[in-house]
Design a protein around this motif. Structure first.
Motif, short mmCIF file in Angstrom:
data_model
loop_
_atom_site.label_atom_id
_atom_site.label_comp_id
_atom_site.label_asym_id
_atom_site.label_seq_id
_atom_site.Cartn_x
_atom_site.Cartn_y
_atom_site.Cartn_z
N LYS A 1 17.97 14.34 10.64
CA LYS A 1 17.14 14.89 9.57
C LYS A 1 15.69 14.53 9.83
CE LYS A 1 16.72 16.45 5.15
NZ LYS A 1 17.20 17.74 4.63
N SER A 2 14.83 15.52 9.77
CA SER A 2 13.40 15.31 9.97
C SER A 2 12.66 15.56 8.67
CB SER A 2 12.87 16.26 11.06
OG SER A 2 11.48 16.11 11.25
N ASP A 3 11.88 14.58 8.25
CA ASP A 3 11.12 14.72 6.99
C ASP A 3 9.83 15.49 7.27
OD1 ASP A 3 9.79 14.53 4.60
OD2 ASP A 3 10.30 12.43 4.26
N VAL A 37 10.42 10.45 10.91
CA VAL A 37 11.15 9.41 10.18
C VAL A 37 10.28 8.93 9.03
CG1 VAL A 37 12.15 7.09 10.31
CG2 VAL A 37 12.39 8.67 12.24
N ASN A 38 10.87 8.89 7.84
CA ASN A 38 10.16 8.39 6.66
C ASN A 38 11.17 7.63 5.79
OD1 ASN A 38 8.31 7.94 4.59
ND2 ASN A 38 8.65 9.95 3.65
N ASP A 39 11.29 6.32 6.06
CA ASP A 39 12.23 5.52 5.29
C ASP A 39 11.49 4.43 4.52
OD1 ASP A 39 11.64 3.49 7.16
OD2 ASP A 39 13.37 3.99 8.41
N ASP A 40 12.22 3.44 4.02
CA ASP A 40 11.61 2.40 3.19
C ASP A 40 10.64 1.52 3.97
OD1 ASP A 40 13.10 3.30 1.07
OD2 ASP A 40 14.74 1.87 1.38
N LYS A 41 10.82 1.44 5.29
CA LYS A 41 10.03 0.50 6.08
C LYS A 41 9.00 1.17 6.99
CE LYS A 41 13.62 -3.07 6.23
NZ LYS A 41 14.47 -3.91 7.13
N HIS A 42 9.32 2.38 7.47
CA HIS A 42 8.49 2.97 8.52
C HIS A 42 8.20 4.45 8.28
CE1 HIS A 42 11.00 -0.18 10.66
NE2 HIS A 42 9.78 -0.65 10.78
N LYS A 98 5.90 4.45 15.66
CA LYS A 98 5.98 4.27 14.21
C LYS A 98 4.89 3.33 13.73
CE LYS A 98 9.15 0.38 14.75
NZ LYS A 98 10.50 -0.16 14.51
N LYS A 136 5.16 0.55 6.70
CA LYS A 136 4.60 0.98 5.42
C LYS A 136 3.95 -0.21 4.71
CE LYS A 136 7.29 5.05 4.21
NZ LYS A 136 8.21 5.66 3.24
#
Length: 288
Positions: free
Chosen positions: A231-233, A261-266, A285, A288
């Motif tokens: 999955k690409s944001d 990639v767009n998650d809680d950390k990066h 990366k 955040k």
């Protein structure tokens, strides 16, 4: 291709020439021309020493691999042959062209690609039909060497001419299969790329449609088998990523397409063609 393969190409070019009437210095000049010529475009690795802008990904296999620079490298090798061995022969210049051309052109066929048309185009030309380390090439060259080494009264130049014929046949076979796969499946995706496996005839096809990237194993004789779906944001802005990590912007320009990639950390991006075991070899990366 890797450095070992390029060097073996150079040695195989040397072996394919009939040197019965060559002087010692002529043989030395020819060996230098074929081996150094088969590696000299990779001199761009020294750009890592002064790369402070995160542009190495674009510099490597960039202008030094341009088809327009082939005669320049060949001329340089001819000058070096004259300075070191006092050998001056147009055949050496021609062999230098062949050696450098093989390096630059063979690199087109793996997923990494080259700046083949620089400086007139910055597009990375890549076909993805040959792995970066192709053991079939190694086996063919080893078989040629063993035949010359252990069979009496065999002409080295004749054997290695056939070695080159067989390697070209392998290259054509892989490329035809890749073309068939691309022609059959590429229209199903917005963006599409191939990456050859180490086993001849096996490929990964990587397709991107909207925010989904799928990776399948495929051959011309079998249906694609899904390996992973990513999955690409596509909604996230990459401006901050590019500002804080210049190498990410370079990767974005260099890759045919990327996964965001767009998650809680990066926040990051990676090239899905190099996705193995849950991660990509080319991933940039920021925290955040």
């Amino acid at each position: 291709m890797d450095t070992i393969t390029h060097t073996l190409f150079g040695l195989s070019l040397y072996a394919a020439v009939d040197k019965k009437r060559f002087t010692t210095n002529e043989k030395r000049a020819l060996l230098l021309t074929t081996v150094v010529g088969s590696n000299i475009p990779d001199i761009d690795v020294i750009s890592q020493w002064w790369d402070t802008a995160g542009r190495y990904q674009m510099w490597h296999r960039g202008i030094t691999h341009s088809v327009f620079l082939v005669p320049v490298w060949a001329a340089l090798l001819a000058v070096v042959s004259w300075l070191l061995f006092r050998v001056k022969d147009w055949k050496l210049f021609a062999m230098g062209i062949v050696a450098v051309f093989i390096h630059n052109t063979s690199d087109l066929f793996n997923a990494w690609g080259t700046g083949y048309l620089e400086p007139f185009s910055s597009i990375r030309v890549t076909f993805g039909t040959i792995p970066i380390i192709d053991f079939v090439f190694w086996i063919i060259m080893l078989a040629g060497w063993l035949l010359v080494r252990y069979k009496r009264n065999v002409s080295s130049s004749r054997v290695f001419k056939w070695v080159w014929v067989l390697m070209i046949v392998h290259l054509i076979s892989q490329s035809v299969q890749g073309y068939v796969i691309q022609n059959q499946y590429a229209k199903q995706y917005d963006e599409f790329a191939l990456s050859a496996g180490f086993i001849p005839g096996q490929f990964q096809m990587i397709g991107k449609e909207s925010d989904k990237v799928s990776i399948h194993n495929v051959t011309v004789f079998s249906e694609p088998k899904l390996q992973v779906e990513l999955k690409s944001d596509e909604s996230v802005s990459l401006d901050k990523l590019f500002a804080e990590n210049p190498e990410a912007k370079t990767l974005y320009e260099w890759s045919p397409f990327i996964v965001v990639v767009n998650d809680d950390k990066h926040i990051g991006i990676y090239d899905p063609r190099f996705y193995r075991n849950g991660a990509s070899f080319l991933y940039e990366k920021i925290d955040k």
